[in-house]
Each structure stands twice: as structure tokens, then as C-alpha cells.
Design a protein around this motif. Sequence first.
Motif, PDB file in Angstrom:
ATOM      1  N   UNK A  66      11.305 -10.964 -13.378  1.00  0.00           N
ATOM      2  CA  UNK A  66      12.191 -11.629 -14.338  1.00  0.00           C
ATOM      3  C   UNK A  66      13.094 -10.552 -14.934  1.00  0.00           C
ATOM      4  N   UNK A  67      14.389 -10.834 -14.937  1.00  0.00           N
ATOM      5  CA  UNK A  67      15.357  -9.893 -15.506  1.00  0.00           C
ATOM      6  C   UNK A  67      15.888 -10.451 -16.823  1.00  0.00           C
ATOM      7  N   UNK A  68      15.837  -9.634 -17.858  1.00  0.00           N
ATOM      8  CA  UNK A  68      16.345 -10.050 -19.173  1.00  0.00           C
ATOM      9  C   UNK A  68      17.777 -10.545 -19.037  1.00  0.00           C
ATOM     10  N   UNK A  69      18.043 -11.698 -19.650  1.00  0.00           N
ATOM     11  CA  UNK A  69      19.390 -12.256 -19.658  1.00  0.00           C
ATOM     12  C   UNK A  69      19.720 -13.147 -18.483  1.00  0.00           C
ATOM     13  N   UNK A  70      18.907 -13.114 -17.433  1.00  0.00           N
ATOM     14  CA  UNK A  70      19.162 -13.945 -16.249  1.00  0.00           C
ATOM     15  C   UNK A  70      18.279 -15.188 -16.272  1.00  0.00           C
ATOM     16  N   UNK A  71      18.860 -16.343 -16.016  1.00  0.00           N
ATOM     17  CA  UNK A  71      18.049 -17.567 -16.020  1.00  0.00           C
ATOM     18  C   UNK A  71      16.964 -17.506 -14.941  1.00  0.00           C
ATOM     19  N   UNK A  72      15.858 -18.182 -15.190  1.00  0.00           N
ATOM     20  CA  UNK A  72      14.791 -18.266 -14.196  1.00  0.00           C
ATOM     21  C   UNK A  72      14.532 -19.730 -13.875  1.00  0.00           C
ATOM     22  N   UNK A  73      14.171 -19.975 -12.641  1.00  0.00           N
ATOM     23  CA  UNK A  73      13.973 -21.347 -12.179  1.00  0.00           C
ATOM     24  C   UNK A  73      12.516 -21.680 -11.898  1.00  0.00           C
ATOM     25  N   UNK A  74      11.631 -20.703 -12.086  1.00  0.00           N
ATOM     26  CA  UNK A  74      10.222 -20.906 -11.778  1.00  0.00           C
ATOM     27  C   UNK A  74       9.349 -20.500 -12.949  1.00  0.00           C
ATOM     28  N   UNK A  75       8.187 -21.094 -12.993  1.00  0.00           N
ATOM     29  CA  UNK A  75       7.113 -20.679 -13.878  1.00  0.00           C
ATOM     30  C   UNK A  75       6.102 -20.007 -12.954  1.00  0.00           C
ATOM     31  N   UNK A  76       5.574 -18.861 -13.344  1.00  0.00           N
ATOM     32  CA  UNK A  76       4.684 -18.101 -12.476  1.00  0.00           C
ATOM     33  C   UNK A  76       3.279 -18.051 -13.059  1.00  0.00           C
ATOM     34  N   UNK A  77       2.289 -18.127 -12.189  1.00  0.00           N
ATOM     35  CA  UNK A  77       0.897 -17.880 -12.553  1.00  0.00           C
ATOM     36  C   UNK A  77       0.449 -16.676 -11.745  1.00  0.00           C
ATOM     37  N   UNK A  78      -0.058 -15.662 -12.432  1.00  0.00           N
ATOM     38  CA  UNK A  78      -0.508 -14.442 -11.772  1.00  0.00           C
ATOM     39  C   UNK A  78      -1.893 -14.698 -11.176  1.00  0.00           C
ATOM     40  N   UNK A  79      -2.021 -14.538  -9.852  1.00  0.00           N
ATOM     41  CA  UNK A  79      -3.318 -14.724  -9.207  1.00  0.00           C
ATOM     42  C   UNK A  79      -3.897 -13.413  -8.691  1.00  0.00           C
ATOM     43  N   UNK A  80      -3.098 -12.354  -8.669  1.00  0.00           N
ATOM     44  CA  UNK A  80      -3.625 -11.000  -8.448  1.00  0.00           C
ATOM     45  C   UNK A  80      -2.555  -9.996  -8.845  1.00  0.00           C
ATOM     46  N   UNK A  81      -3.016  -8.824  -9.294  1.00  0.00           N
ATOM     47  CA  UNK A  81      -2.102  -7.756  -9.654  1.00  0.00           C
ATOM     48  C   UNK A  81      -1.837  -7.655 -11.141  1.00  0.00           C
ATOM     49  N   UNK A  82      -1.018  -6.662 -11.478  1.00  0.00           N
ATOM     50  CA  UNK A  82      -0.677  -6.380 -12.867  1.00  0.00           C
ATOM     51  C   UNK A  82       0.830  -6.271 -13.029  1.00  0.00           C
ATOM     52  N   UNK A  83       1.318  -6.764 -14.157  1.00  0.00           N
ATOM     53  CA  UNK A  83       2.741  -6.713 -14.472  1.00  0.00           C
ATOM     54  C   UNK A  83       2.909  -6.159 -15.875  1.00  0.00           C
ATOM     55  N   UNK A  84       4.143  -5.799 -16.216  1.00  0.00           N
ATOM     56  CA  UNK A  84       4.436  -5.359 -17.572  1.00  0.00           C
ATOM     57  C   UNK A  84       5.710  -6.016 -18.060  1.00  0.00           C
ATOM     58  N   UNK A  85       5.733  -6.259 -19.369  1.00  0.00           N
ATOM     59  CA  UNK A  85       6.890  -6.854 -20.024  1.00  0.00           C
ATOM     60  C   UNK A  85       7.666  -5.708 -20.661  1.00  0.00           C
ATOM     61  N   UNK A  86       8.979  -5.653 -20.361  1.00  0.00           N
ATOM     62  CA  UNK A  86       9.802  -4.519 -20.770  1.00  0.00           C
ATOM     63  C   UNK A  86      11.047  -5.020 -21.501  1.00  0.00           C
ATOM     64  N   UNK A  87      11.355  -4.390 -22.645  1.00  0.00           N
ATOM     65  CA  UNK A  87      12.562  -4.746 -23.397  1.00  0.00           C
ATOM     66  C   UNK A  87      13.791  -4.173 -22.702  1.00  0.00           C
ATOM     67  N   UNK A  88      14.978  -4.644 -23.061  1.00  0.00           N
ATOM     68  CA  UNK A  88      16.202  -4.059 -22.491  1.00  0.00           C
ATOM     69  C   UNK A  88      16.326  -2.554 -22.764  1.00  0.00           C
ATOM     70  N   UNK A  89      15.670  -2.057 -23.829  1.00  0.00           N
ATOM     71  CA  UNK A  89      15.677  -0.620 -24.131  1.00  0.00           C
ATOM     72  C   UNK A  89      14.614   0.126 -23.317  1.00  0.00           C
ATOM     73  N   UNK A  90      13.967  -0.585 -22.369  1.00  0.00           N
ATOM     74  CA  UNK A  90      12.954  -0.037 -21.458  1.00  0.00           C
ATOM     75  C   UNK A  90      11.631   0.289 -22.145  1.00  0.00           C
ATOM     76  N   UNK A  91      11.346  -0.362 -23.276  1.00  0.00           N
ATOM     77  CA  UNK A  91      10.064  -0.187 -23.952  1.00  0.00           C
ATOM     78  C   UNK A  91       9.076  -1.230 -23.431  1.00  0.00           C
ATOM     79  N   UNK A  92       7.893  -0.769 -23.015  1.00  0.00           N
ATOM     80  CA  UNK A  92       6.858  -1.688 -22.528  1.00  0.00           C
ATOM     81  C   UNK A  92       6.176  -2.310 -23.744  1.00  0.00           C
ATOM     82  N   UNK A  93       6.166  -3.643 -23.791  1.00  0.00           N
ATOM     83  CA  UNK A  93       5.587  -4.320 -24.961  1.00  0.00           C
ATOM     84  C   UNK A  93       4.325  -5.114 -24.633  1.00  0.00           C
TER      85      UNK A  93
END
Length: 171
Positions: A35-62
Motif C-alpha cells: 500500500x502506498x500512501x496517497x494512492x487509492x487501494x481496491x483490495x482489503x488484505x488478510x495476512x496469512x504469512x509473513x511480516x509487514x510494517x506501516x511507514x509514514x511518508x517521513x519514513x518512520x515505522x509506526x
Amino acid sequence: MRKALYILGDLDDSDLIWLAKAGSVIHPKAGTEVIAAGNPINDLFIVTSGDLEVITPARKRIAELGVGDVVGEMSFVEKRSPSVSVQTKSDCRLLAIPRAALFEEFARNTGFAARFYRALAVFLSDRLRGMTEYGDDEVENELDEAILDNLHVAGGRMLRLIDILEGRVTA
């Protein structure tokens, strides 16, 4: 997998099967921006394996996300483009459920719509509580009593969803 309990604990088996059939499995590699900040998304995702991180536009992991987490839920509820990006930390497997398909199913199956939105509300409430209850590990690790009642059912549903997506069982 705790977050999966909120979603799958309120859904029933037919809802789970519909999600598996309506969605498609994607396998983003480590470092992929899902998911890219500011870009519309057309799907809802469910994580079934792996790890992700949420990042602000200033590149801070939250935040960090893992198995059972739902990704894109705020844009799904609000219909606004995301204000943060979500990037994979490892190779992942995600169930991508098209927003349009969900809305069509909600119109056809109001029971599913009610269960889904309730589950999403509890999921988001838990996330907000986790962000606002500073330093109280006891509260942070507690599960809602309604979730405890469905713990074995929800955990089994998550494992069944993964089995369906991996082709080990048929829906």
C-alpha cells in the motif's frame, strides 16, 4: 494471530469460504510496497504469512503487522486513500479481497455484512486501545471476553483459511 481472532471469531464458516473464493492469494517479496500512501487501494488484505510494517511518508515505522492482521481496513471503511504505506519485511502471503466484491456480497448477504463490520469494529477498537493504554501490559495482553468465548473457533478458522488458500482442503 491474535488479530485474526477478532475478524474470524465473528464470521461463520460460510463467510470464511466466501472470502477464500472471492479473494486471490498474492505473494509479495520482502521490501514490496503493498500500500502506498496517497494512492487509492481496491483490495482489503488478510495476512496469512509473513511480516509487514506501516511507514509514514517521513519514513518512520509506526507499526508491525503479521499473520491474522487486516491491511487496508481504514481505507475500506472511510473510502479515503491511505495516509501511510505498508511494506513487506519478509516474503508474505496475503489474501487480497476486492472491495467491489465485498460490497456486492454485503448487498446480497446482510448477515455477512453485519458480522464483517462488527468484527472490523472490534479489530479497530482493539488497535486504538493498544495505542492509548501506555505501560499497562496487563490490559494490553487481555482479550475481550467475547473473543475468549470464540478463541478455539477463531483459531481453527484461521488455520482452515490458510489450508484452503494453500490447497490442502477444498472450500
